[in-house]
Design an enzyme around this catalytic site. Structure first.
Site, PDB file in Angstrom:
ATOM      1  CG  ASN A  31      23.276  54.025 130.061  1.00  0.00           C
ATOM      2  OD1 ASN A  31      23.125  54.074 128.858  1.00  0.00           O
ATOM      3  ND2 ASN A  31      24.456  53.797 130.590  1.00  0.00           N
ATOM      4  CG  ASP A  32      25.832  56.241 133.032  1.00  0.00           C
ATOM      5  OD1 ASP A  32      25.013  55.345 133.215  1.00  0.00           O
ATOM      6  OD2 ASP A  32      27.053  56.061 133.034  1.00  0.00           O
ATOM      7  CD  GLN A  48      26.944  56.805 127.891  1.00  0.00           C
ATOM      8  OE1 GLN A  48      27.303  55.690 127.586  1.00  0.00           O
ATOM      9  NE2 GLN A  48      27.464  57.880 127.307  1.00  0.00           N
ATOM     10  NE  ARG A 150      32.931  51.859 132.717  1.00  0.00           N
ATOM     11  CZ  ARG A 150      33.421  50.628 132.815  1.00  0.00           C
ATOM     12  NH1 ARG A 150      34.455  50.250 132.093  1.00  0.00           N
ATOM     13  NH2 ARG A 150      32.865  49.762 133.650  1.00  0.00           N
ATOM     14  CG  ASP A 151      32.349  56.390 133.560  1.00  0.00           C
ATOM     15  OD1 ASP A 151      32.154  56.275 132.327  1.00  0.00           O
ATOM     16  OD2 ASP A 151      31.991  55.544 134.388  1.00  0.00           O
ATOM     17  CD  GLU A 208      30.230  51.157 135.725  1.00  0.00           C
ATOM     18  OE1 GLU A 208      30.526  50.759 134.590  1.00  0.00           O
ATOM     19  OE2 GLU A 208      29.076  51.072 136.193  1.00  0.00           O
TER      20      GLU A 208
END
Ligand code: FRU
Length: 470
Positions: A31-32, A48, A150-151, A208
């Site tokens: 993913n990301d 990810q 997060r992130d 996000e």
């Protein structure tokens, strides 16, 4: 891991839906994009990754590097969820080169029963590839948020070091938190949120993957607000990826953001992008997926999801332009060119790895139909309205149509990248992008183009495979 790894890699290599020039992982779920940076002469891109299955768990940081953003070399995973502070996932984050080491900032996800804890962590990727985890950062002032913090995205303001984080307040409102480094501590200096006006003003429950960057003289905040419902034909996903313009005159501790949230992509699946600035160019790369997406047929071949093409960003006359990076043209292996006037035309040569470009003159409307069994693609532009429709996707996600209203009445340019199981449509020289996935069961047939008026110069290029095989 080696035996099953070999077996699953073979399945990926022979899979007709494996991308030829986009990033995907040979096994598991990707993913990301994470830690997009330039370090020791190479672009570094982490992502990810669940190497062991196609579900959203076991999140590692997979790792690729590249000299040109086109040919990617795969490396061993940089981060694995093996410590008390990241045991349920090494979540998304950023990377900063300090010359010798590459500093990785990421979120350690921890679940204890129903409770979710998030630690903002640091690690060092050392020369030679060894990674040293330094554990959680010391942070002051994050008491007013739930476990959804997060992130981390690192940025500099003059000599100062800052991090922007996605957060959720205790009353379940999404926004961003800005932390400033002071000696060995990080202190919250500012919280920012906004309603997202997507038909009517709404509050997201989480933002996000924030990213804060300066593009020419304009600062932008990129973010992915979650939980937004739209009644417009333009978009109906509850996970958005877009940007606000930012007033940064008084610095990060007092920044304010505009009311106007703009989408980064008007297609079907685009999320969690990150930017990199290198030698005056700003490049963005995103995930061609969404957090709540249905299962893709590639799961039967033990891999799922992919990243989008890197895009070159610029800010012109108050508008964001996104163009395919110039280096992608290195993959062109053969070309045919045609010029057509008003009428109906057919075109052969659409393949699983190609780029179709159209320069339109004095044309008010066109329709392009690309048949490919049930997974066909149709693109129409009329009075400034672009409509893209994909046929049967080949999986449960049945979302088939997107609309983009251009600011110019006549279509002037189309660039359509096709890569096995994805497409990316760049409208009018970077004014908008519409991307998505589709899973054709058979080869592409003859394309049909209907031009209402005006003229088109059409170029169809075949694109080579960009994978560096090990
Ligand atoms: C966005 C996201 C991030 C998180 C990561 C986990 O897709 O949910 O917020 O860090 O994915 O894989």
């Amino acid at each position: 891991m080696s035996e099953s790894w070999q077996w699953t890699t073979d399945k990926f290599t022979s899979d007709p839906w494996r991308p030829c020039y986009h990033i995907a992982a040979a096994t598991g779920l990707i993913n990301d994009p994470n830690g997009f940076s330039f370090h020791q002469g190479h672009f570094q891109l982490f992502y990810q990754w669940n190497p062991f299955g196609c579900e959203h768990k076991n999140k590692h940081w997979g790792h690729f590097s590249s000299r040109d953003l086109v040919h990617w070399q795969s490396h061993a995973a940089a981060l694995a969820p093996t410590d008390w502070f990241d045991k349920d996932g090494c979540y998304s984050g950023t990377a900063v080169s300090n010359g010798e080491n590459l500093e990785l900032y990421y979120t350690g996800n921890v679940r204890n029963g129903e409770q979710r804890l998030s630690y903002q962590c640091k690690a060092l990727l050392q020369p030679g590839g060894k990674v040293e985890k330094l554990g959680p950062l010391t942070i002051e002032g994050l008491d007013n948020y739930t476990g959804h913090v997060r992130d981390p995205k690192f940025f500099r303001w003059g000599e100062q070091s800052w991090i922007v984080l996605g957060v959720q307040t205790l009353d379940l409102q999404g926004g961003i938190s800005l932390l400033q480094q002071q000696d060995q501590r990080w202190c919250e200096r500012h919280y920012v949120t906004k309603d997202i006006n997507f038909g009517h003003p709404q509050q997201a429950y989480m933002w996000e993957c924030p990213d804060l960057l300066q593009l020419d003289d304009q600062w932008l905040l990129l973010a992915c607000p979650q939980g937004i419902h739209s009644d417009s034909a333009e978009y109906n996903s509850t996970n958005l990826s877009g940007y606000f313009t930012v007033d940064m005159h008084a610095g990060p501790a007092e920044l304010s953001i505009s009311n106007d949230f703009q989408l980064l992509d008007y297609g079907f699946e685009f999320y969690a992008p990150q930017t990199l600035q290198h030698q005056g160019e700003t490049v963005l790369i995103g995930w061609l997926g969404l957090p709540d997406e249905a299962e893709h047929p590639t799961v039967a071949h033990n891999w799922t999801q992919m990243l989008g093409l890197p895009r070159s960003l610029s800010w012109q006359d108050g508008y964001l332009l996104q163009q395919p990076i110039a280096a992608i043209r290195e993959l062109i292996s053969g070309q045919q060119q045609h010029s057509y006037g008003a009428g109906k035309h057919s075109l052969s040569g659409i393949s699983r790895s190609c780029l179709l470009e159209m320069e339109l003159t004095a044309c008010g409307a066109f329709q392009l139909l690309l048949p490919c069994g049930d997974a066909s693609l149709s693109i129409c532009a009329n009075q400034g309205q672009w409509v893209i429709e994909r046929g049967e996707l080949g999986c449960a996600n049945s979302d088939k149509k997107r609309v983009y209203q251009s600011r110019s009445e006549n279509p002037t340019k189309l660039q359509l990248f096709i890569d096995s199981s994805s497409f990316e449509l760049f409208v009018n020289d970077g004014e908008a992008v519409l991307s998505g996935r589709l899973f054709p069961q058979q080869a592409w047939g003859q394309a049909q183009l209907v031009l209402d008026d005006g003229q088109v110069a059409l170029t169809l290029s075949q694109l080579r495979n960009s994978w560096i095989e090990e």
